[in-house]
Design a protein around this motif. Structure first.
Motif, PDB file in Angstrom:
ATOM      1  N   GLY A  69      -1.180  -1.867   1.283  1.00 19.48           N
ATOM      2  CA  GLY A  69      -1.986  -2.514   2.310  1.00 19.48           C
ATOM      3  C   GLY A  69      -3.222  -1.718   2.643  1.00 19.48           C
ATOM      4  O   GLY A  69      -3.472  -0.653   2.087  1.00 19.48           O
ATOM      5  N   PRO A  70      -4.038  -2.224   3.585  1.00 16.84           N
ATOM      6  CA  PRO A  70      -5.270  -1.514   3.945  1.00 16.84           C
ATOM      7  C   PRO A  70      -4.960  -0.178   4.605  1.00 16.84           C
ATOM      8  O   PRO A  70      -3.941  -0.061   5.295  1.00 16.84           O
ATOM      9  CB  PRO A  70      -5.947  -2.483   4.924  1.00 16.84           C
ATOM     10  CG  PRO A  70      -4.850  -3.352   5.438  1.00 16.84           C
ATOM     11  CD  PRO A  70      -3.837  -3.447   4.352  1.00 16.84           C
ATOM     12  N   PRO A  71      -5.777   0.850   4.431  1.00 18.45           N
ATOM     13  CA  PRO A  71      -6.972   0.793   3.574  1.00 18.45           C
ATOM     14  C   PRO A  71      -6.595   0.773   2.094  1.00 18.45           C
ATOM     15  O   PRO A  71      -5.715   1.514   1.669  1.00 18.45           O
ATOM     16  CB  PRO A  71      -7.701   2.097   3.923  1.00 18.45           C
ATOM     17  CG  PRO A  71      -6.611   3.035   4.308  1.00 18.45           C
ATOM     18  CD  PRO A  71      -5.590   2.200   5.017  1.00 18.45           C
ATOM     19  N   TYR A  72      -7.241  -0.108   1.355  1.00 21.40           N
ATOM     20  CA  TYR A  72      -6.917  -0.251  -0.061  1.00 21.40           C
ATOM     21  C   TYR A  72      -7.521   0.911  -0.847  1.00 21.40           C
ATOM     22  O   TYR A  72      -8.699   0.907  -1.170  1.00 21.40           O
ATOM     23  CB  TYR A  72      -7.431  -1.582  -0.591  1.00 21.40           C
ATOM     24  CG  TYR A  72      -6.717  -2.769   0.005  1.00 21.40           C
ATOM     25  CD1 TYR A  72      -5.405  -3.050  -0.351  1.00 21.40           C
ATOM     26  CD2 TYR A  72      -7.355  -3.583   0.934  1.00 21.40           C
ATOM     27  CE1 TYR A  72      -4.732  -4.132   0.203  1.00 21.40           C
ATOM     28  CE2 TYR A  72      -6.688  -4.670   1.491  1.00 21.40           C
ATOM     29  CZ  TYR A  72      -5.375  -4.942   1.124  1.00 21.40           C
ATOM     30  OH  TYR A  72      -4.704  -6.000   1.681  1.00 21.40           O
ATOM     31  N   THR A  73      -6.694   1.879  -1.136  1.00 18.77           N
ATOM     32  CA  THR A  73      -7.174   3.055  -1.866  1.00 18.77           C
ATOM     33  C   THR A  73      -6.841   2.991  -3.350  1.00 18.77           C
ATOM     34  O   THR A  73      -7.317   3.824  -4.122  1.00 18.77           O
ATOM     35  CB  THR A  73      -6.552   4.333  -1.283  1.00 18.77           C
ATOM     36  OG1 THR A  73      -5.124   4.247  -1.382  1.00 18.77           O
ATOM     37  CG2 THR A  73      -6.948   4.517   0.167  1.00 18.77           C
ATOM     38  N   HIS A  74      -6.030   2.023  -3.764  1.00 22.20           N
ATOM     39  CA  HIS A  74      -5.635   1.910  -5.171  1.00 22.20           C
ATOM     40  C   HIS A  74      -5.673   0.451  -5.620  1.00 22.20           C
ATOM     41  O   HIS A  74      -5.479  -0.466  -4.825  1.00 22.20           O
ATOM     42  CB  HIS A  74      -4.212   2.444  -5.392  1.00 22.20           C
ATOM     43  CG  HIS A  74      -4.071   3.910  -5.218  1.00 22.20           C
ATOM     44  ND1 HIS A  74      -4.103   4.518  -3.973  1.00 22.20           N
ATOM     45  CD2 HIS A  74      -3.894   4.909  -6.118  1.00 22.20           C
ATOM     46  CE1 HIS A  74      -3.947   5.828  -4.124  1.00 22.20           C
ATOM     47  NE2 HIS A  74      -3.815   6.091  -5.410  1.00 22.20           N
TER      48      HIS A  74
END
Length: 237
Positions: free
Chosen positions: A116-121
């Motif tokens: 989920g957010p924050p979308y780091t991948h």
């Protein structure tokens, strides 16, 4: 006298049958053999496990060929993976070093957000759309920005122990880190990016997932190797 002789004959015949039965049992025990083992990782559809990711929205398409960094520096080491000659895959198909390396014509690459957010991948999926098996070697050679002409570095610990052989319609996955998720990062918006495969100079354009695309910090971006499934630990970065 005749009765005694007849009984002796019957006993001798019975003894012969018992001896033959014992001999047959011993032959069955000695003839047992073990099945050969597999030395290559074969991904077949639908057996391969899909990663936990959002809906894939990106598609790949050939946009021509290039001689940029994706085909030079990092491809040599990653592309050296070869299947063991004479090994047998999980689908019963013969897997050998002669199995063709996957090219842009053989696979379709899509992108999906992970977690989920924050979308780091994000997760890249390469699905074999050809009618034959191929070896997907190394890792995806990704360039997110026109202003940053270097391939995203690969994480060595994510390299699978055996070559990845994709049967028809089988998928492979690569986890890609976009940023650390911090507000003070130098993130840039990306709506589409380029991907190249090991051994192929064809550039595939992949649409970034999400209606607003993705935010990428080029200094923090990393990619994993292609694997039949995402593995806890090896693909956590």
């Amino acid at each position: 006298m005749n009765t005694a002789r007849h009984r002796s004959t019957l006993l001798a015949a019975a003894g012969t049958v018992v001896a033959l039965s014992l001999t047959a049992c011993q032959s069955d025990g000695d003839g047992t053999s073990s099945a050969p083992t597999t030395s290559a990782t074969v991904a077949s559809s639908p057996a391969a496990a899909a990663p936990t990711a959002g809906k894939a929205t990106g598609t790949s398409g050939s946009t021509g060929s290039t001689g940029s960094g994706g085909s030079a520096v990092s491809k040599g080491s990653a592309g050296s993976d070869g299947a063991s000659a004479g090994s047998t895959g999980a689908t019963g198909e013969r897997v050998s070093a002669s199995t063709a390396v996957c090219t842009a014509k053989d696979v379709r690459v899509t992108a999906a957000t992970q977690d989920g957010p924050p979308y780091t991948h994000i997760v890249l999926t390469a699905r074999n759309t050809s009618g034959h098996s191929c070896r997907l070697t190394g890792f995806p050679h990704i360039q997110f920005l026109e202003s940053h002409k270097k391939d995203v570095p690969a994480v060595a610990k994510s390299k699978p122990a055996t070559p990845v052989v994709l049967t028809a319609q089988a998928p492979a996955y690569a986890l890609v880190k976009l940023s650390d998720g911090g507000l003070d990062e130098d993130n840039e918006p990306v709506s589409a990016f380029s991907v190249m495969l090991d051994g192929d100079s064809t550039v595939m354009a992949v649409t970034a997932p999400g209606s607003d695309g993705i935010a990428v910090d080029p200094a923090k971006a990393l990619t994993g190797y292609w694997t039949p499934e995402l593995r806890n630990g090896a693909d956590d970065f």
